[in-house]
Write an enzyme that holds these catalytic residues in place. Structure first.
Site, PDB file in Angstrom:
ATOM      1  N   ASN A  56       5.124 -16.286 -16.252  1.00  0.00           N
ATOM      2  CA  ASN A  56       5.796 -16.405 -14.956  1.00  0.00           C
ATOM      3  C   ASN A  56       5.833 -17.860 -14.503  1.00  0.00           C
ATOM      4  OD1 ASN A  56       5.674 -13.668 -15.228  1.00  0.00           O
ATOM      5  ND2 ASN A  56       4.391 -13.291 -13.449  1.00  0.00           N
ATOM      6  N   ASP A  57       4.671 -18.509 -14.512  1.00  0.00           N
ATOM      7  CA  ASP A  57       4.610 -19.904 -14.095  1.00  0.00           C
ATOM      8  C   ASP A  57       5.170 -20.842 -15.158  1.00  0.00           C
ATOM      9  OD1 ASP A  57       3.734 -20.051 -11.460  1.00  0.00           O
ATOM     10  OD2 ASP A  57       1.645 -19.749 -12.013  1.00  0.00           O
ATOM     11  N   CYS A  71       0.497 -12.596 -20.867  1.00  0.00           N
ATOM     12  CA  CYS A  71       0.091 -11.745 -19.743  1.00  0.00           C
ATOM     13  C   CYS A  71       1.065 -11.826 -18.571  1.00  0.00           C
ATOM     14  CB  CYS A  71      -1.322 -12.088 -19.274  1.00  0.00           C
ATOM     15  SG  CYS A  71      -1.515 -13.769 -18.656  1.00  0.00           S
ATOM     16  N   ARG A  93      11.940 -18.571  -8.916  1.00  0.00           N
ATOM     17  CA  ARG A  93      12.617 -17.281  -9.112  1.00  0.00           C
ATOM     18  C   ARG A  93      12.716 -16.480  -7.829  1.00  0.00           C
ATOM     19  NH1 ARG A  93       8.351 -13.210 -11.852  1.00  0.00           N
ATOM     20  NH2 ARG A  93       6.497 -13.904 -10.781  1.00  0.00           N
ATOM     21  N   GLU A 125       0.006 -22.166 -18.725  1.00  0.00           N
ATOM     22  CA  GLU A 125       1.029 -21.900 -17.710  1.00  0.00           C
ATOM     23  C   GLU A 125       1.834 -23.137 -17.353  1.00  0.00           C
ATOM     24  OE1 GLU A 125      -0.798 -19.133 -14.510  1.00  0.00           O
ATOM     25  OE2 GLU A 125      -2.475 -20.270 -15.343  1.00  0.00           O
ATOM     26  N   ARG A 158      -7.224  -9.791 -12.599  1.00  0.00           N
ATOM     27  CA  ARG A 158      -7.002 -10.778 -11.537  1.00  0.00           C
ATOM     28  C   ARG A 158      -8.113 -10.634 -10.503  1.00  0.00           C
ATOM     29  NH1 ARG A 158      -1.556  -8.762 -12.610  1.00  0.00           N
ATOM     30  NH2 ARG A 158      -0.199 -10.468 -13.270  1.00  0.00           N
ATOM     31  N   HIS A 206       0.821  -1.212   0.000  1.00  0.00           N
ATOM     32  CA  HIS A 206       0.000   0.000   0.000  1.00  0.00           C
ATOM     33  C   HIS A 206       0.852   1.259   0.000  1.00  0.00           C
ATOM     34  CE1 HIS A 206      -3.843  -2.128   1.607  1.00  0.00           C
ATOM     35  NE2 HIS A 206      -3.793  -2.101   0.302  1.00  0.00           N
TER      36      HIS A 206
END
Length: 592
Positions: free
Chosen positions: A469-470, A517, A480, A446, A311, A204
């Site tokens: 990423n996956d 993505c 990673r 993925e 998401r 935040h």
């Protein structure tokens, strides 16, 4: 990264590296912020004291709610509703019935004052969140403790906490961490920027820094001892650097760099209204990844052609129970309206692995990334799945919503998910709801198994979206986030490129489009490779969109296709990086 020397000299320039959280450069005196700790007393009570202790807690909770609502109102006025909504999660903490019931129960069983009980319960609650393998949830644990400290301060009748207007002049703030209530009332007049040892780009404090447009660096290695307040520092929010005692040469260089960046930003203003089209006229859709509601406002500002990945997990986090169908429908309509007339793709709930929450019922697993996650969770919790699909179906009357399923590893999962979705849509129509007849259904690719059977998967869906990423993590067997092996996480590994080629060719053979993505989509160095592979869409954080458009507009599709053939047959990822670096330096050096 370690500093150049263990202890900074009073005058010598020393650099520390962290994570860039908010762009910009600030030069000025430093201020080491250390929030007051609340001392929690431990006092025995008698059973007859319990009603009074509960009254004390309820009064403190009311006072805390009033303070949080006041901060929220000030933020809504100064920065807008999207930033003020950060404090909705704080308000939920003090209204959590499970938390409050636990406190009441322990008052009776422990017979200790409510201050101690409240602190113990909230600390244990936050610790459970910290132990989850999810950075976002770990950061939300700090939100819980932020609220807890405010309640304890009210229980003990202490004065309000430090406020930034007490600083005599704007300074660069250094702290171990900054809670949302610490950053909520910051403004350009009180601080030049801030740096924290804790946090990430999704914390935040980082979100607030971007909202008030001050540079920020998070995740910086601790500096011990920290120089005295007033020491001159330079904060680089682009590269994630804190420079103590910057030399005149360093300040001169940063002045020149800032001037160049400003010129680039002015040029990129015009790019926002253009399309990403190669020199030989191939149009690449550049859309936005949306993680939090506050991201929606940036879609039009940065020229996104829709939302390539929404998401939906954030709707399910920071709460003690599932969101209602109505709550979800309202958010999905908001998403559709934010990017109209372009399309928005809702990814159904993707939990498990590194994303969980106590009420979801996901127990700790030895290998969570290989466990009960993504579509596996949804197919075994069809009540949750169907409710989300109903909300998406009802919101589809906006006319531009599509859906995709996460973590598909087998075609049977994909077929079952599609069948459930079609059943839900038919039920909605029978109940008289206005449901679109043009909802595209996609699969996230993925896993290596999905990539290697992409030819079969492509017959079942309208599009692919590759979660790189996956996919990279599974293809190379590298975590990673593990510093010992993270250097092996290589997007340019020939194996990764070959998998991506299999996916794109399978998609195009069935006349469906394929997008990226994952983080690769926003990497300027990798854009030529993705274009050459035949990718139709890139979905990324909105802030990167103008620059990616600039890169695409400098490329020739036919030439990038030829380059990819060389990359696939390279002997190492390092060879491929060198090829891509040379190309980038020749076509868009000013962006690197």
């Amino acid at each position: 990264m370690a500093a150049e020397e263990a202890k900074p000299s009073p005058s010598r320039e020393v650099r520390y590296k962290g994570t860039p959280a908010s762009p910009g450069v600030a030069i000025g005196p430093s201020f080491h912020y250390t929030p007051d700790e609340v001392a929690v007393r431990k006092k025995k009570i008698e059973p007859e004291d319990i009603p009074n202790e509960i009254n004390r807690l309820e009064s403190a909770l009311l006072a805390t709610r009033s303070q949080l609502e006041e901060i929220r109102e000030q933020l809504a006025t100064s920065l807008g509703e999207k930033d003020a909504s950060i404090f909705d999660a704080h308000l939920l903490v003090i209204e959590d019935p499970a938390l409050l019931e636990s406190i009441r129960g322990k008052l009776h069983s422990k017979l200790l004052c409510v201050d101690h009980i409240f602190y113990q319960v909230t600390r244990a609650y936050a610790q459970k969140m910290r132990e989850l393998d999810d950075q976002y949830l770990q950061e939300r644990a700090e939100d819980v403790m932020d609220v807890a400290k405010r309640v304890l301060r009210n229980l003990e009748g202490k004065d309000a906490e430090f406020t930034w207007d007490k600083l005599e002049n704007p300074q660069v703030v250094y702290a171990h961490d900054l809670a949302p209530s610490d950053t909520a009332l910051m403004h350009r007049g009180s601080i030049l920027g801030f740096v924290t040892e804790a946090g990430s780009r999704t914390s935040h404090s980082a979100i607030m820094a971007r909202s008030i447009n001050v540079p920020a660096v998070v995740g910086l290695e601790a500096i011990h001892p920290f120089p005295s307040n007033g020491t001159e520092v330079l904060l680089d929010g682009y590269e994630g650097l804190l420079i103590l005692n910057p030399s005149e040469q360093t300040k001169f260089e940063y002045g020149r760099i800032e001037s160049q960046r400003h010129e680039l930003d002015v040029q990129h203003e015009d790019l926002r209204e253009t399309f990403a089209v190669t020199t030989d006229h191939r149009h690449i859709i550049v859309s936005a990844n949306v993680e939090l509601p506050e991201d929606l406002e940036q879609i039009e500002t940065n020229g996104a052609e829709g939302i390539g990945l929404f998401r939906s997990e954030f709707l399910f986090l920071n709460r003690s129970s599932y969101p209602t169908e109505e709550e979800q429908e309202a958010m999905y309509r908001k998403v559709a309206q934010a990017c109209h007339p372009h399309n928005a793709i809702i990814r159904t709930l993707d939990v498990g692995g590194d994303k969980s929450y106590p009420y979801l019922g996901i127990e700790r697993e030895d290998n969570p990334f290989l466990g009960w996650r993504g579509i596996r969770y949804l197919l075994s919790r069809q009540d949750v799945f169907r409710q989300q699909l109903r909300a998406i179906g009802k919101a589809s009357s906006e006319g531009n919503l599509n859906v995709m399923f996460p973590m598909v590893s087998d075609i049977s999962e994909l077929r079952q998910a599609r069948e459930i979705f079609h059943e839900v849509l038919e039920e909605l129509r029978e109940q008289g709801h206005d449901v679109s007849d043009n909802i595209d259904v996609g699969a996230m690719i993925e896993t290596p198994s999905a990539a290697l059977t992409a030819d079969l998967m492509a017959k079942e869906v309208d599009f692919f979206s590759v979660g790189t990423n996956d996919l990279i993590q599974y293809a190379i067997a590298v975590d990673r986030n593990n510093q010992k092996v993270s250097h092996l996480y290589q997007p340019t590994h020939p194996a990764v490129i070959r998998l991506l080629k299999i996916i794109t060719e399978a998609a195009h053979a069935e006349h469906i489009w394929v997008g990226i993505c994952g983080e690769m989509a926003s990497d300027l160095l990798l854009t030529p490779m993705l274009i050459g592979l035949g990718v139709d869409e890139l979905s990324l954080g909105s802030i990167f969109i103008p620059r990616i458009k600039r890169v695409v507009q400098s490329l020739n599709y036919e030439i990038t296709q030829q380059m990819v053939e060389d990359l696939i047959n390279a002997r190492s990822a390092e060879e491929n990086v060198k090829v891509l670096e040379d190309l980038a330096q020749s076509l868009y050096p000013e962006l690197l």
